[in-house]
Design a protein around this motif. Structure first.
Motif, PDB file in Angstrom:
ATOM      1  N   GLN A 104      25.756 111.341  34.971  1.00 51.92           N
ATOM      2  CA  GLN A 104      24.384 111.510  35.461  1.00 51.92           C
ATOM      3  C   GLN A 104      23.587 110.223  35.276  1.00 51.92           C
ATOM      4  OE1 GLN A 104      23.204 114.229  37.239  1.00 51.92           O
ATOM      5  NE2 GLN A 104      21.660 112.675  37.705  1.00 51.92           N
ATOM      6  N   TYR A 105      23.790 109.543  34.141  1.00 54.62           N
ATOM      7  CA  TYR A 105      23.122 108.267  33.908  1.00 54.62           C
ATOM      8  C   TYR A 105      23.481 107.268  35.000  1.00 54.62           C
ATOM      9  CZ  TYR A 105      22.210 103.639  32.028  1.00 54.62           C
ATOM     10  OH  TYR A 105      21.787 102.343  31.887  1.00 54.62           O
TER      11      TYR A 105
ATOM     12  N   GLY B  41      15.227 110.827  30.537  1.00 49.27           N
ATOM     13  CA  GLY B  41      15.012 112.072  31.276  1.00 49.27           C
ATOM     14  C   GLY B  41      14.678 111.778  32.729  1.00 49.27           C
ATOM     15  N   ASP B  42      13.507 112.257  33.166  1.00 49.84           N
ATOM     16  CA  ASP B  42      13.081 112.062  34.553  1.00 49.84           C
ATOM     17  C   ASP B  42      12.090 110.916  34.705  1.00 49.84           C
ATOM     18  OD1 ASP B  42      14.713 114.092  35.416  1.00 49.84           O
ATOM     19  OD2 ASP B  42      13.143 115.616  35.416  1.00 49.84           O
ATOM     20  N   THR B  43      12.051 110.026  33.710  1.00 47.49           N
ATOM     21  CA  THR B  43      11.197 108.838  33.762  1.00 47.49           C
ATOM     22  C   THR B  43      12.071 107.617  33.513  1.00 47.49           C
ATOM     23  OG1 THR B  43       9.285 110.072  32.949  1.00 47.49           O
ATOM     24  CG2 THR B  43       9.190 107.680  32.749  1.00 47.49           C
TER      25      THR B  43
ATOM     26  N   LYS C  57       7.499 101.780  36.925  1.00 47.08           N
ATOM     27  CA  LYS C  57       7.678 103.083  36.299  1.00 47.08           C
ATOM     28  C   LYS C  57       8.099 104.002  37.434  1.00 47.08           C
ATOM     29  CE  LYS C  57       5.414 106.987  34.093  1.00 47.08           C
ATOM     30  NZ  LYS C  57       4.129 107.570  33.673  1.00 47.08           N
ATOM     31  N   LEU C  58       9.261 104.607  37.296  1.00 46.28           N
ATOM     32  CA  LEU C  58       9.769 105.523  38.306  1.00 46.28           C
ATOM     33  C   LEU C  58       9.895 106.912  37.704  1.00 46.28           C
ATOM     34  CD1 LEU C  58      11.782 102.695  38.423  1.00 46.28           C
ATOM     35  CD2 LEU C  58      12.058 103.690  40.669  1.00 46.28           C
ATOM     36  N   THR C  59       9.744 107.914  38.543  1.00 44.93           N
ATOM     37  CA  THR C  59       9.969 109.286  38.091  1.00 44.93           C
ATOM     38  C   THR C  59      10.877 109.983  39.092  1.00 44.93           C
ATOM     39  OG1 THR C  59       7.968 110.110  39.180  1.00 44.93           O
ATOM     40  CG2 THR C  59       7.771 109.469  36.849  1.00 44.93           C
ATOM     41  N   LYS C  60      11.611 110.930  38.557  1.00 43.88           N
ATOM     42  CA  LYS C  60      12.509 111.740  39.384  1.00 43.88           C
ATOM     43  C   LYS C  60      11.823 113.070  39.640  1.00 43.88           C
ATOM     44  CE  LYS C  60      17.340 113.264  39.355  1.00 43.88           C
ATOM     45  NZ  LYS C  60      18.539 113.326  38.484  1.00 43.88           N
ATOM     46  N   GLU C  61      11.466 113.294  40.894  1.00 45.35           N
ATOM     47  CA  GLU C  61      10.800 114.534  41.291  1.00 45.35           C
ATOM     48  C   GLU C  61      11.580 115.135  42.446  1.00 45.35           C
ATOM     49  OE1 GLU C  61       6.636 113.732  42.068  1.00 45.35           O
ATOM     50  OE2 GLU C  61       6.437 112.595  40.207  1.00 45.35           O
ATOM     51  N   ASN C  62      11.816 116.419  42.389  1.00 42.80           N
ATOM     52  CA  ASN C  62      12.609 117.109  43.410  1.00 42.80           C
ATOM     53  C   ASN C  62      13.959 116.416  43.614  1.00 42.80           C
ATOM     54  OD1 ASN C  62      10.515 119.020  43.917  1.00 42.80           O
ATOM     55  ND2 ASN C  62       9.476 117.457  45.131  1.00 42.80           N
ATOM     56  N   GLY C  63      14.542 115.920  42.525  1.00 43.38           N
ATOM     57  CA  GLY C  63      15.851 115.297  42.569  1.00 43.38           C
ATOM     58  C   GLY C  63      15.885 113.883  43.111  1.00 43.38           C
ATOM     59  N   GLU C  64      14.727 113.262  43.351  1.00 44.50           N
ATOM     60  CA  GLU C  64      14.690 111.923  43.947  1.00 44.50           C
ATOM     61  C   GLU C  64      13.868 110.958  43.103  1.00 44.50           C
ATOM     62  OE1 GLU C  64      13.859 109.854  48.280  1.00 44.50           O
ATOM     63  OE2 GLU C  64      13.189 111.904  47.941  1.00 44.50           O
ATOM     64  N   TRP C  65      14.448 109.781  42.841  1.00 42.29           N
ATOM     65  CA  TRP C  65      13.756 108.726  42.111  1.00 42.29           C
ATOM     66  C   TRP C  65      12.881 107.934  43.061  1.00 42.29           C
ATOM     67  CZ3 TRP C  65      13.557 108.291  37.003  1.00 42.29           C
ATOM     68  CH2 TRP C  65      14.557 108.907  36.239  1.00 42.29           C
ATOM     69  N   ARG C  66      11.599 107.793  42.667  1.00 50.09           N
ATOM     70  CA  ARG C  66      10.658 106.961  43.422  1.00 50.09           C
ATOM     71  C   ARG C  66       9.713 106.285  42.438  1.00 50.09           C
ATOM     72  NH1 ARG C  66       8.586 109.653  49.023  1.00 50.09           N
ATOM     73  NH2 ARG C  66      10.564 110.488  49.746  1.00 50.09           N
TER      74      ARG C  66
END
Length: 174
Positions: A10-11, A87-89, A118-127
């Motif tokens: 996953q990483y 995590g998701d950040t 700074k990126l976050t993973k939302e709804n399975g997508e990194w942006r």
């Protein structure tokens, strides 16, 4: 989006998705592709880019207008990429080398900088949530060495560029 129950896998998937996001930005900028540029940011994302400080839609418009008005051609190249995922950040630092050939075709600006993201993973997508651009060095030089050699095609700043062609085909043979 791909996911795995194995943390190490996953990483790697997350890290590659983040690098793909950063690289997609460079391609979008160099092709003047508003949709591609906007796609790397979350809708509430912010880009602090020199004199510009704002949201993705306004940034794409500003960047493309700047390049269209001031340059004949340009490239942005992502080089060293560092990324810390929690995590998701994620926090990333991506080095960029760029060349901007002025409209007069006589001067080129060469430079190097870093995108601090700074990126976050939302709804399975990194942006990107927040991007800060730092320019570490810049120089102006004679651009005549950057003339396109005879026989080589020039790229385009829109979807007519060959990089969008699917499938890629040979040019016409006379």
């Amino acid at each position: 989006m791909l996911s795995s129950s194995i943390p190490e896998v996953q990483y790697l998937l997350d890290r590659q998705a983040i690098l793909d996001c950063v690289n997609r930005y460079a391609r979008g900028i160099d092709r003047h592709d508003d949709d591609m540029i906007i796609s790397v940011y979350h809708p509430d994302g912010i880009d602090e880019h020199g004199v510009f400080d704002g949201h993705p839609v306004e940034f794409a418009k500003w960047a493309n207008e700047f390049h269209s008005e001031n340059t004949f051609s340009h490239t942005h190249n992502i080089t060293t990429h560092n990324c810390e995922i929690d995590g998701d950040t994620a926090h990333a630092e991506s080095y960029c080398l760029y060349a901007l050939r002025r409209r007069n075709k006589k001067t080129v600006i060469l430079g190097g900088g870093r995108y601090i993201d700074k990126l976050t993973k939302e709804n399975g997508e990194w942006r990107i949530k927040l991007r800060k651009l730092y320019i570490d060095w810049r120089a102006e030089a004679d651009a005549t060495i950057f003339d396109t050699p005879n026989g080589y095609p020039e790229g385009a700043w829109d979807r007519s560029d060959v990089s969008y062609q699917r499938p890629l085909t040979r040019r016409s043979q006379d």
